[in-house]
Design a protein around this motif. Structure first.
Motif, PDB file in Angstrom:
ATOM      1  N   GLU A 125      33.547   3.033  37.063  1.00 27.53           N
ATOM      2  CA  GLU A 125      32.691   3.089  38.246  1.00 27.53           C
ATOM      3  C   GLU A 125      31.546   4.091  38.111  1.00 27.53           C
ATOM      4  OE1 GLU A 125      35.302   3.970  41.431  1.00 27.53           O
ATOM      5  OE2 GLU A 125      36.283   1.999  41.438  1.00 27.53           O
ATOM      6  N   LYS A 126      31.631   4.973  37.105  1.00 27.85           N
ATOM      7  CA  LYS A 126      30.605   5.998  36.923  1.00 27.85           C
ATOM      8  C   LYS A 126      29.409   5.438  36.151  1.00 27.85           C
ATOM      9  CE  LYS A 126      33.822   9.931  36.814  1.00 27.85           C
ATOM     10  NZ  LYS A 126      33.346  10.551  38.062  1.00 27.85           N
ATOM     11  N   SER A 127      28.218   5.820  36.585  1.00 29.30           N
ATOM     12  CA  SER A 127      27.008   5.455  35.856  1.00 29.30           C
ATOM     13  C   SER A 127      26.853   6.394  34.665  1.00 29.30           C
ATOM     14  CB  SER A 127      25.789   5.573  36.769  1.00 29.30           C
ATOM     15  OG  SER A 127      25.588   6.927  37.159  1.00 29.30           O
ATOM     16  N   ILE A 128      25.954   6.061  33.762  1.00 31.08           N
ATOM     17  CA  ILE A 128      25.752   6.888  32.577  1.00 31.08           C
ATOM     18  C   ILE A 128      25.289   8.298  32.941  1.00 31.08           C
ATOM     19  CG2 ILE A 128      23.380   6.070  32.240  1.00 31.08           C
ATOM     20  CD1 ILE A 128      23.862   6.348  29.224  1.00 31.08           C
ATOM     21  N   SER A 129      24.524   8.409  34.009  1.00 31.06           N
ATOM     22  CA  SER A 129      24.045   9.732  34.439  1.00 31.06           C
ATOM     23  C   SER A 129      25.192  10.600  34.966  1.00 31.06           C
ATOM     24  CB  SER A 129      22.975   9.590  35.526  1.00 31.06           C
ATOM     25  OG  SER A 129      23.495   8.915  36.665  1.00 31.06           O
ATOM     26  N   GLU A 130      26.313   9.952  35.343  1.00 26.00           N
ATOM     27  CA  GLU A 130      27.468  10.701  35.849  1.00 26.00           C
ATOM     28  C   GLU A 130      28.424  11.112  34.729  1.00 26.00           C
ATOM     29  OE1 GLU A 130      28.221   8.989  40.318  1.00 26.00           O
ATOM     30  OE2 GLU A 130      28.607   7.595  38.663  1.00 26.00           O
ATOM     31  N   TRP A 131      28.712  10.185  33.793  1.00 29.64           N
ATOM     32  CA  TRP A 131      29.696  10.516  32.760  1.00 29.64           C
ATOM     33  C   TRP A 131      29.083  11.202  31.541  1.00 29.64           C
ATOM     34  CZ3 TRP A 131      29.041   8.548  27.943  1.00 29.64           C
ATOM     35  CH2 TRP A 131      28.420   7.306  27.773  1.00 29.64           C
ATOM     36  N   PHE A 132      27.787  10.977  31.291  1.00 25.14           N
ATOM     37  CA  PHE A 132      27.188  11.534  30.080  1.00 25.14           C
ATOM     38  C   PHE A 132      27.221  13.069  30.031  1.00 25.14           C
ATOM     39  CE2 PHE A 132      23.648  13.208  27.619  1.00 25.14           C
ATOM     40  CZ  PHE A 132      23.880  12.626  26.381  1.00 25.14           C
ATOM     41  N   PRO A 133      26.847  13.794  31.102  1.00 24.73           N
ATOM     42  CA  PRO A 133      26.896  15.264  31.030  1.00 24.73           C
ATOM     43  C   PRO A 133      28.294  15.795  30.740  1.00 24.73           C
ATOM     44  CG  PRO A 133      25.587  14.549  32.921  1.00 24.73           C
ATOM     45  CD  PRO A 133      26.258  13.336  32.379  1.00 24.73           C
ATOM     46  N   MET A 134      29.324  15.172  31.347  1.00 23.61           N
ATOM     47  CA  MET A 134      30.701  15.605  31.090  1.00 23.61           C
ATOM     48  C   MET A 134      31.110  15.280  29.660  1.00 23.61           C
ATOM     49  SD  MET A 134      32.689  14.633  34.646  1.00 23.61           S
ATOM     50  CE  MET A 134      32.031  12.983  34.807  1.00 23.61           C
ATOM     51  N   TRP A 135      30.698  14.128  29.188  1.00 19.94           N
ATOM     52  CA  TRP A 135      30.998  13.694  27.815  1.00 19.94           C
ATOM     53  C   TRP A 135      30.365  14.645  26.801  1.00 19.94           C
ATOM     54  CZ3 TRP A 135      27.333  11.918  24.216  1.00 19.94           C
ATOM     55  CH2 TRP A 135      27.845  11.300  23.059  1.00 19.94           C
ATOM     56  N   PHE A 136      29.106  14.993  27.017  1.00 14.44           N
ATOM     57  CA  PHE A 136      28.374  15.849  26.072  1.00 14.44           C
ATOM     58  C   PHE A 136      28.905  17.278  26.080  1.00 14.44           C
ATOM     59  CE2 PHE A 136      24.788  18.532  24.760  1.00 14.44           C
ATOM     60  CZ  PHE A 136      24.426  17.906  23.567  1.00 14.44           C
ATOM     61  N   SER A 137      29.315  17.754  27.252  1.00 10.17           N
ATOM     62  CA  SER A 137      29.711  19.160  27.398  1.00 10.17           C
ATOM     63  C   SER A 137      30.985  19.505  26.629  1.00 10.17           C
ATOM     64  CB  SER A 137      29.902  19.511  28.878  1.00 10.17           C
ATOM     65  OG  SER A 137      30.986  18.776  29.430  1.00 10.17           O
ATOM     66  N   VAL A 138      31.856  18.510  26.395  1.00  9.08           N
ATOM     67  CA  VAL A 138      33.122  18.792  25.702  1.00  9.08           C
ATOM     68  C   VAL A 138      32.999  18.660  24.183  1.00  9.08           C
ATOM     69  CG1 VAL A 138      34.512  18.094  27.684  1.00  9.08           C
ATOM     70  CG2 VAL A 138      33.911  16.392  25.959  1.00  9.08           C
ATOM     71  N   LYS A 139      31.830  18.293  23.689  1.00  7.51           N
ATOM     72  CA  LYS A 139      31.621  18.202  22.247  1.00  7.51           C
ATOM     73  C   LYS A 139      31.491  19.602  21.651  1.00  7.51           C
ATOM     74  CE  LYS A 139      31.558  13.723  22.045  1.00  7.51           C
ATOM     75  NZ  LYS A 139      32.303  13.564  23.296  1.00  7.51           N
ATOM     76  N   SER A 189      29.936  22.571  19.125  1.00  8.12           N
ATOM     77  CA  SER A 189      28.535  22.963  18.897  1.00  8.12           C
ATOM     78  C   SER A 189      27.915  22.141  17.767  1.00  8.12           C
ATOM     79  CB  SER A 189      28.456  24.455  18.557  1.00  8.12           C
ATOM     80  OG  SER A 189      28.945  25.231  19.630  1.00  8.12           O
ATOM     81  N   ILE A 190      28.682  21.910  16.702  1.00  6.90           N
ATOM     82  CA  ILE A 190      28.166  21.121  15.573  1.00  6.90           C
ATOM     83  C   ILE A 190      27.911  19.681  16.007  1.00  6.90           C
ATOM     84  CG2 ILE A 190      28.738  20.168  13.304  1.00  6.90           C
ATOM     85  CD1 ILE A 190      30.228  22.724  12.671  1.00  6.90           C
ATOM     86  N   GLN A 191      28.834  19.115  16.775  1.00  5.78           N
ATOM     87  CA  GLN A 191      28.656  17.750  17.254  1.00  5.78           C
ATOM     88  C   GLN A 191      27.437  17.634  18.163  1.00  5.78           C
ATOM     89  OE1 GLN A 191      32.443  16.895  19.071  1.00  5.78           O
ATOM     90  NE2 GLN A 191      33.403  16.291  17.133  1.00  5.78           N
ATOM     91  N   GLN A 192      27.255  18.605  19.033  1.00 10.74           N
ATOM     92  CA  GLN A 192      26.094  18.591  19.914  1.00 10.74           C
ATOM     93  C   GLN A 192      24.799  18.687  19.124  1.00 10.74           C
ATOM     94  OE1 GLN A 192      26.759  21.743  22.760  1.00 10.74           O
ATOM     95  NE2 GLN A 192      28.050  20.480  24.069  1.00 10.74           N
ATOM     96  N   ALA A 193      24.800  19.535  18.094  1.00 11.22           N
ATOM     97  CA  ALA A 193      23.607  19.675  17.255  1.00 11.22           C
ATOM     98  C   ALA A 193      23.287  18.352  16.547  1.00 11.22           C
ATOM     99  CB  ALA A 193      23.820  20.785  16.228  1.00 11.22           C
ATOM    100  N   ILE A 194      24.320  17.688  16.036  1.00 15.70           N
ATOM    101  CA  ILE A 194      24.117  16.399  15.362  1.00 15.70           C
ATOM    102  C   ILE A 194      23.597  15.355  16.345  1.00 15.70           C
ATOM    103  CG2 ILE A 194      25.340  14.473  14.262  1.00 15.70           C
ATOM    104  CD1 ILE A 194      27.129  16.552  12.885  1.00 15.70           C
ATOM    105  N   LEU A 195      24.145  15.336  17.541  1.00 17.51           N
ATOM    106  CA  LEU A 195      23.689  14.381  18.568  1.00 17.51           C
ATOM    107  C   LEU A 195      22.223  14.600  18.920  1.00 17.51           C
ATOM    108  CD1 LEU A 195      26.850  14.418  20.868  1.00 17.51           C
ATOM    109  CD2 LEU A 195      25.957  12.407  19.658  1.00 17.51           C
ATOM    110  N   VAL A 196      21.830  15.864  19.042  1.00 13.74           N
ATOM    111  CA  VAL A 196      20.431  16.184  19.367  1.00 13.74           C
ATOM    112  C   VAL A 196      19.509  15.739  18.230  1.00 13.74           C
ATOM    113  CG1 VAL A 196      18.783  18.068  19.725  1.00 13.74           C
ATOM    114  CG2 VAL A 196      20.980  18.077  20.928  1.00 13.74           C
TER     115      VAL A 196
END
Length: 298
Positions: A191-205, A207-214
């Protein structure tokens, strides 16, 4: 072995990949920008894959096959024997059977097939695809009643042992939503839109994973620079990587499901930056040092 389970296949495949990369980096005929890409993918693969090398999960072997396939494509030359192309085809089809999220890796075969088309090559390609992929479909058919499970859209058979369509759809939803928010009930995630689940999804990655995603998010800029520098093969590869990562993000965005695509996409972007900065000699020395350290630790 001493109460410890050992899965040597990943390790053997990883050694073959490292030898392949090492040989290309030391080869004077390897193009400068390609060498930088290989050096960086060597760094990132040893950093993030080696700790998982004894895992029974298909993520590591799939990542190794993706990296090897892409390197095989980059180094493929029209003057090479057909066997080199068929090896690439075999690697691509095998990777897809490990992870359906690797589906668009098959696009690597199109430029070569179009550029050097012959019926012999075409039928050889089809034959390899049938030999590798058909057992995958047969296994799915006898276990679930579907050619691909859980993928209810491809519903072709009506057999006694077939899993009801409703359960297949629920299983598909659970896989997709678990990859987004594993600790939230799947019905709520849907039921969640991408704008709702994406911040929570990204926050639990990590630091290396976040850097790769960026870095991977910068792919459109990388593509424009590759067009400017006329690096056509890397342009094709990075475009295919983008398609695969978008498919992964839409289907089931768990980081480990797309390790090989992340590593190669990041390596191409970073390698391009290093190429523009002309720091190849320094990195080649660092690469040799790392390779020696790995041998000593191994």
């Amino acid at each position: 072995f001493g109460g410890i389970l050992i899965y040597p296949f990943n390790g053997l495949a990883f050694i073959v990949l490292l030898i392949k990369i090492f040989t290309l980096i030391r080869n004077s005929k390897t193009e400068s920008i390609n060498r930088l890409v290989y050096i960086f993918v060597f760094f990132i693969a040893t950093l993030l894959l080696i700790v998982q090398i004894n895992s029974p999960q298909p993520d590591v072997i799939c990542a190794i096959l993706i990296i090897y396939s892409i390197i095989q494509f980059i180094e493929l030359d029209a003057r090479m024997p057909i066997n080199n192309f068929l090896l690439l085809a075999g690697l691509v089809f095998l990777t897809i059977t490990f992870k359906l999220s690797s589906l668009f890796l098959a696009l690597l075969l199109l430029p070569v097939l179009v550029k050097s088309f012959s019926w012999k090559t075409f039928f050889s390609l089809v034959g390899i695809g049938v030999v590798i992929i058909l057992p995958f479909h047969i296994r799915n058919y006898y276990l679930s009643g579907y050619l691909i499970y859980p993928f209810p859209a491809l519903d072709l058979f009506d057999v006694d042992w077939k899993i009801p369509l409703r359960y297949v759809q629920i299983e598909k939803w659970k896989v997709e939503t678990w990859a987004r928010l594993p600790h939230v009930p799947f019905s709520e995630v849907l039921e969640k839109s991408i704008s709702e689940w994406f911040p929570m999804w990204f926050s639990v990655k990590t630091s290396i994973q976040q850097a790769i995603l960026v870095i991977c998010a910068l792919t459109p800029i990388t593509l424009m620079v590759l067009i400017w520098k006329k690096k056509h093969k890397l342009l094709i590869v990075q475009s295919i990587l983008l398609f695969n990562l978008l498919f992964w993000f839409y289907q089931a965005p768990n980081f480990r499901f797309a390790l090989g695509f992340f590593f190669m996409s990041t390596a191409i972007t970073v390698g391009l930056v290093l190429y523009l900065l002309s720091v190849e000699k320094l990195l080649r020395k660092a690469f040799v040092l790392e390779f020696v350290i790995i041998l000593l630790l191994g």
